[in-house]
Design a protein around this motif. Structure first.
Motif, short mmCIF file in Angstrom:
data_model
loop_
_atom_site.label_atom_id
_atom_site.label_comp_id
_atom_site.label_asym_id
_atom_site.label_seq_id
_atom_site.Cartn_x
_atom_site.Cartn_y
_atom_site.Cartn_z
N HIS A 70 0.85 -1.19 0.00
CA HIS A 70 0.00 0.00 0.00
C HIS A 70 0.89 1.25 0.00
N PRO A 71 0.70 2.15 -0.96
CA PRO A 71 1.65 3.27 -1.13
C PRO A 71 1.73 4.20 0.07
N TRP A 72 0.60 4.52 0.71
CA TRP A 72 0.67 5.41 1.87
C TRP A 72 1.35 4.73 3.04
N LEU A 73 0.96 3.50 3.35
CA LEU A 73 1.55 2.81 4.49
C LEU A 73 3.05 2.60 4.30
N ASN A 74 3.46 2.24 3.10
CA ASN A 74 4.90 2.04 2.87
C ASN A 74 5.69 3.30 3.17
N ARG A 75 5.20 4.41 2.69
CA ARG A 75 5.92 5.66 2.90
C ARG A 75 5.77 6.15 4.34
N ALA A 76 4.60 5.98 4.93
CA ALA A 76 4.38 6.42 6.30
C ALA A 76 5.26 5.66 7.27
N ILE A 77 5.40 4.36 7.07
CA ILE A 77 6.24 3.56 7.95
C ILE A 77 7.71 3.92 7.75
N ARG A 78 8.09 4.24 6.52
CA ARG A 78 9.46 4.70 6.26
C ARG A 78 9.72 6.01 7.01
N PHE A 79 8.73 6.89 7.01
CA PHE A 79 8.84 8.15 7.74
C PHE A 79 8.93 7.88 9.24
N GLN A 80 8.13 6.95 9.72
CA GLN A 80 8.15 6.58 11.14
C GLN A 80 9.53 6.08 11.56
N ASP A 81 10.18 5.34 10.68
CA ASP A 81 11.49 4.78 11.00
C ASP A 81 12.55 5.87 11.19
N LEU A 82 12.27 7.07 10.70
CA LEU A 82 13.19 8.19 10.91
C LEU A 82 13.09 8.75 12.32
N LYS A 83 12.05 8.29 13.07
CA LYS A 83 11.84 8.70 14.48
C LYS A 83 11.69 10.21 14.62
N ILE A 84 10.99 10.81 13.68
CA ILE A 84 10.69 12.24 13.77
C ILE A 84 9.53 12.42 14.74
N PRO A 85 9.68 13.19 15.81
CA PRO A 85 8.63 13.30 16.83
C PRO A 85 7.38 13.99 16.29
N PHE A 86 6.26 13.73 16.97
CA PHE A 86 5.04 14.46 16.65
C PHE A 86 5.28 15.96 16.82
N PRO A 87 4.47 16.80 16.16
CA PRO A 87 4.55 18.24 16.41
C PRO A 87 4.33 18.53 17.89
N PRO A 88 4.93 19.61 18.42
CA PRO A 88 4.82 19.89 19.86
C PRO A 88 3.39 19.95 20.38
N TRP A 89 2.46 20.56 19.63
CA TRP A 89 1.07 20.66 20.08
C TRP A 89 0.49 19.26 20.30
N ILE A 90 0.77 18.36 19.38
CA ILE A 90 0.25 16.99 19.47
C ILE A 90 0.87 16.27 20.65
N THR A 91 2.17 16.41 20.83
CA THR A 91 2.85 15.76 21.95
C THR A 91 2.26 16.22 23.29
N LEU A 92 2.03 17.52 23.42
CA LEU A 92 1.47 18.05 24.67
C LEU A 92 0.04 17.56 24.88
N ARG A 93 -0.73 17.49 23.81
CA ARG A 93 -2.12 17.04 23.95
C ARG A 93 -2.18 15.55 24.30
N ILE A 94 -1.31 14.74 23.72
CA ILE A 94 -1.25 13.32 24.08
C ILE A 94 -0.97 13.17 25.57
N ARG A 95 -0.02 13.95 26.07
CA ARG A 95 0.33 13.89 27.49
C ARG A 95 -0.83 14.36 28.35
N GLU A 96 -1.49 15.42 27.92
CA GLU A 96 -2.61 15.98 28.67
C GLU A 96 -3.75 14.97 28.78
#
Length: 260
Positions: A208-234
């Motif tokens: 699947h083209p989106w999943l293949n690329r999304a998982i490749r992006f995930q493997d780079l370990k780029i963190p969520f945007p700060p707003w998202i990270t804070l909201r997950i914690r909240e």
């Protein structure tokens, strides 16, 4: 024609297993998605509220309840051209609407239209699958739904928008009736619907083209945007402490749905 006895068995299966059967998922998703493409065209990507509301009405035909939720959404956005993949979605001053069934399944059909959203700066976006996720407590790391409020009342400032919502919902139910009266079970197709981590792995292995690329992006370990990270914690801290979830919705007066 899809026989009433078959539908009755599907509804009984849903209630027994506490999960929407694959056939009913395909049936309802097809009715909503096909009608939205016809009714809204390119604007479908901005109609998350309308798609969720019509899906609620269609599922109600089979005794499957649920609620609309409003909140933030973040996912990997990928593009045909290399070097542009990034986190994207709706948060902060923006919001998104999705549906959660009484079986705790998260359903979001309009999200597959994200590459066509007016805010997109590129035209080569690769669409993620529509979502009918089996367990809200077990998301993939390549997307997050962050709830804010249950949508109890829908109030568009313009009556024409309210009339349009009613017309769209009626068109979805009419299409559903037509499908039931004219199609065989094997003819009801829709997909893929992203359903679980195991299913995501299967789609990934199938290329699947989106999943293949999304998982490749995930493997780079780029963190969520700060707003998202804070909201997950909240959200996590609120759940652990048993506190009400604090609202972070935009105060924009054009918001049309509130937890009242």
């Amino acid at each position: 024609m899809i026989k009433p006895a078959f539908l009755k068995a599907q509804v009984a299966k849903a209630k027994t297993r506490r999960r929407t059967p694959p056939f009913l998922r395909r049936l309802v998703a097809k009715a909503v998605d096909a009608t939205a493409r016809e009714h809204y065209g390119e604007a479908y990507s901005t109609k998350c509220l309308q798609a969720a509301k019509a899906l609620q009405a269609a599922l109600d035909r089979f005794g499957i309840g649920g609620r609309l939720w409003m909140g933030a959404f973040c996912s990997v956005e990928v593009y045909a051209a290399a070097g542009h993949d990034t986190w994207g979605g709706f948060w902060g001053a923006e919001h998104h609407v999705w549906f959660v069934t009484s079986f705790n399944e998260l359903v979001d059909l309009s999200i597959a239209q994200l590459p066509r959203h007016p805010r997109q700066k590129r035209a080569d976006g690769i669409a993620m699958p529509a979502i009918w996720w089996n367990d809200m407590g077990a998301p993939l790391t390549v997307f997050r739904y962050l709830p804010d409020a249950i949508v109890r009342t829908i109030r568009f400032p313009d009556q024409a928008d309210m009339d349009d919502l009613a017309a769209f919902e009626a068109a979805v139910l009419d299409r559903l009736d037509t499908m039931l009266s004219t199609m065989d079970v094997a003819e009801v197709t829709f997909g893929p619907l992203l359903e679980s981590s195991d299913h995501a792995q299967q789609l990934h292995e199938q290329g699947h083209p989106w999943l293949n690329r999304a998982i490749r992006f995930q493997d780079l370990k780029i963190p969520f945007p700060p707003w998202i990270t804070l909201r997950i914690r909240e959200i996590r801290e609120a759940h652990e402490a048993g506190r009400p979830l604090p609202s972070r919705l935009s105060s924009d007066p054009t918001l049309v749905a509130r937890d009242e």
